[in-house]
Write a protein that holds these residues in place. Structure first.
Motif, PDB file in Angstrom:
ATOM      1  N   HIS A 169       2.173  10.021  -2.682  1.00 57.76           N
ATOM      2  CA  HIS A 169       2.617   8.622  -2.673  1.00 57.76           C
ATOM      3  C   HIS A 169       1.563   7.614  -3.138  1.00 57.76           C
ATOM      4  O   HIS A 169       1.929   6.618  -3.761  1.00 57.76           O
ATOM      5  CB  HIS A 169       3.261   8.234  -1.332  1.00 57.76           C
ATOM      6  N   LYS A 197       5.926   5.417  -1.225  1.00 54.95           N
ATOM      7  CA  LYS A 197       6.834   6.204  -0.383  1.00 54.95           C
ATOM      8  C   LYS A 197       8.278   6.068  -0.864  1.00 54.95           C
ATOM      9  O   LYS A 197       9.082   6.962  -0.646  1.00 54.95           O
ATOM     10  CB  LYS A 197       6.705   5.782   1.076  1.00 54.95           C
ATOM     11  N   ASP A 227      -4.111   0.608   8.348  1.00 54.37           N
ATOM     12  CA  ASP A 227      -3.084   1.644   8.224  1.00 54.37           C
ATOM     13  C   ASP A 227      -3.226   2.675   9.352  1.00 54.37           C
ATOM     14  O   ASP A 227      -2.255   2.984  10.047  1.00 54.37           O
ATOM     15  CB  ASP A 227      -3.260   2.307   6.844  1.00 54.37           C
ATOM     16  N   HIS A 249      -5.736   3.952  -0.465  1.00 55.59           N
ATOM     17  CA  HIS A 249      -5.750   3.707   0.981  1.00 55.59           C
ATOM     18  C   HIS A 249      -5.878   4.959   1.839  1.00 55.59           C
ATOM     19  O   HIS A 249      -6.115   4.870   3.036  1.00 55.59           O
ATOM     20  CB  HIS A 249      -4.541   2.856   1.419  1.00 55.59           C
ATOM     21  N   HIS A 250      -5.739   6.157   1.244  1.00 55.03           N
ATOM     22  CA  HIS A 250      -5.986   7.377   2.032  1.00 55.03           C
ATOM     23  C   HIS A 250      -7.341   8.002   1.715  1.00 55.03           C
ATOM     24  O   HIS A 250      -7.635   9.098   2.189  1.00 55.03           O
ATOM     25  CB  HIS A 250      -4.861   8.396   1.821  1.00 55.03           C
ATOM     26  N   HIS A 280       0.819  -1.227   0.000  1.00 52.25           N
ATOM     27  CA  HIS A 280       0.000   0.000   0.000  1.00 52.25           C
ATOM     28  C   HIS A 280       0.851   1.276   0.000  1.00 52.25           C
ATOM     29  O   HIS A 280       0.500   2.251  -0.638  1.00 52.25           O
ATOM     30  CB  HIS A 280      -1.003   0.011   1.172  1.00 52.25           C
ATOM     31  N   ASP A 281       1.972   1.254   0.711  1.00 54.73           N
ATOM     32  CA  ASP A 281       2.806   2.460   0.818  1.00 54.73           C
ATOM     33  C   ASP A 281       4.043   2.403  -0.069  1.00 54.73           C
ATOM     34  O   ASP A 281       4.992   3.143   0.166  1.00 54.73           O
ATOM     35  CB  ASP A 281       3.252   2.643   2.281  1.00 54.73           C
TER      36      ASP A 281
HETATM   37 FE   LIG Z   1       0.059   5.780   2.856  1.00 56.11          FE
END
Ligand SMILES: [Fe+2]
Length: 371
Positions: A199, A174, A254, A225-226, A170-171
């Motif tokens: 990201h 980054k 998260d 996801h955000h 998911h991240d």
């Molecule tokens: Fe994130």
């Protein structure tokens, strides 16, 4: 036994658990071994980030983990390969070797197998607060939490695999954000924050370009996801029906892990505050049934944690109480000033005491006086 980050702080401590070496029968670290500079270096060279050390005061207390050490390390290694790929892609725009993507799916499969076969009523999942490799530890933790939610929502193993892959990655975006911003220890400026908020898109583009075999239902998690159910999230301010189920689940995992692991210039929340914050977000911003699952089935005060209680005394959570994530049984060993007390168990469901602080280890004054 306590789970710790592998760094200089563990020099001179005793290993609580064996760590396998490259050859069978020849462990890298034997249980009970004194960790010296050479062993520390060997662990770091092999990319081992977490170890168990024997507790100074209560070495006899074991804390079984929801996920085996080897599985966690396999997932972490796979994630690290994907992360390296993303960094290389950012710098050179070169496509990563396809096995990096495949390893993610293989390691997710291991996790799914372990989580699907466990029948814990309350899952013991310890965590380490923000440190050097936060994104790595956080990604593995979010994958585990998402799978626990998915399993309790009744998903089959195939769906869990896709959910786990999406959660682990998911991240990944980054890795595409400049390192100075990602690792800045102080508050980000508005401009830096805006870059950080890219990201999700960067991660989704990377997966699309570089790991095309990963199912879209997994890679969409990186993009969404955000997003929040009420439309207050980013990048697109999507609302509930347009946010894919896996993305909704990973959003819950998260936020939960991020709040628990926060410290430093941000807040350092007590378990009760984490519980209340999650409850506040449930329904409006975060998927309510997924929040409920975490707040019912994942220990907020993991077994084996060193804690301070609301009367100032120090102890260790020794037993979990099913379906009651805030009230484990605590073995109290010292008073507020660190002075030894006759060891006694406190059942937090009785007597009105709460855990006010989860500590990374015993305070120095406690070790000095109790040992
Ligand atoms: Fe994130």
């Amino acid at each position: 036994m306590r789970k710790v980050a592998v760094n200089k702080a563990i020099l001179g401590r005793y290993a609580g658990r064996e760590i396998a070496g490259p050859r069978p029968g020849q462990p890298l670290l034997r249980r009970g071994a004194l960790i010296d500079a050479e062993l520390l270096e060997a662990m770091q060279r092999r990319g081992i980030s977490i170890a168990w050390i024997s507790d100074e005061l209560l070495p006899e207390i074991d804390a079984p983990e929801a996920v085996k050490f080897e599985t966690r390390e396999a997932v972490r290694t796979a994630f690290s390969g994907a992360y390296d790929s993303a960094e290389t892609w950012r710098e050179q725009k070169s496509l990563p070797p396809p096995e990096h993507g495949l390893r993610i799916e293989d390691s997710t499969q291991l996790l799914v197998g372990e989580i699907a076969s466990s029948n814990d009523v309350l899952t013991n999942l310890s965590f380490i607060r923000a440190w050097d490799d936060y994104t790595f530890e956080h990604s593995v933790q979010v994958a585990i939490l998402s799978l626990l939610i998915g399993k309790r929502l009744g998903m089959d193993e195939d769906s869990l695999s896709r959910l786990g892959t999406g959660a682990l990655l998911h991240d990944i975006g980054k890795a595409l954000v400049p390192r100075e911003i990602l690792q800045k220890p102080s508050r980000l400026t508005d401009e830096e924050f805006e870059i950080m908020r890219q990201h999700p898109q960067l991660g989704w583009e990377f997966l699309h370009e570089c790991f095309p075999h990963i199912m879209p239902t997994s890679s969409i998690v990186a993009l969404q996801h955000h997003e929040r159910l009420d439309g207050s999230g980013y990048p697109f301010g999507r609302r509930e029906p347009q946010i894919y189920l896996f993305s909704q689940i990973v959003a819950v995992a998260d936020v939960y892990d991020a709040i628990r692991a926060q410290r430093g210039y941000r807040a350092d929340f007590s378990p009760r505050q984490v519980y209340d914050l999650m409850r506040q977000e449930a329904g409006a911003k975060l998927r309510a049934d997924a929040v409920e699952i975490l707040l019912r089935h994942v220990a907020l005060i993991p077994q084996g944690s060193v804690v301070q209680l609301s009367d100032g005394t120090y102890g260790m959570a020794t037993k979990l109480v099913p379906e009651d994530v805030l009230h484990p049984i605590v073995l109290v060993v010292a008073g507020e000033s660190g002075k030894p007390l006759a060891r006694h168990e406190v059942d937090l469901r009785e007597g009105g005491l709460e855990v006010t602080r989860l500590l990374d280890g015993w305070p120095r004054e406690v070790v000095a006086q109790v040992r």
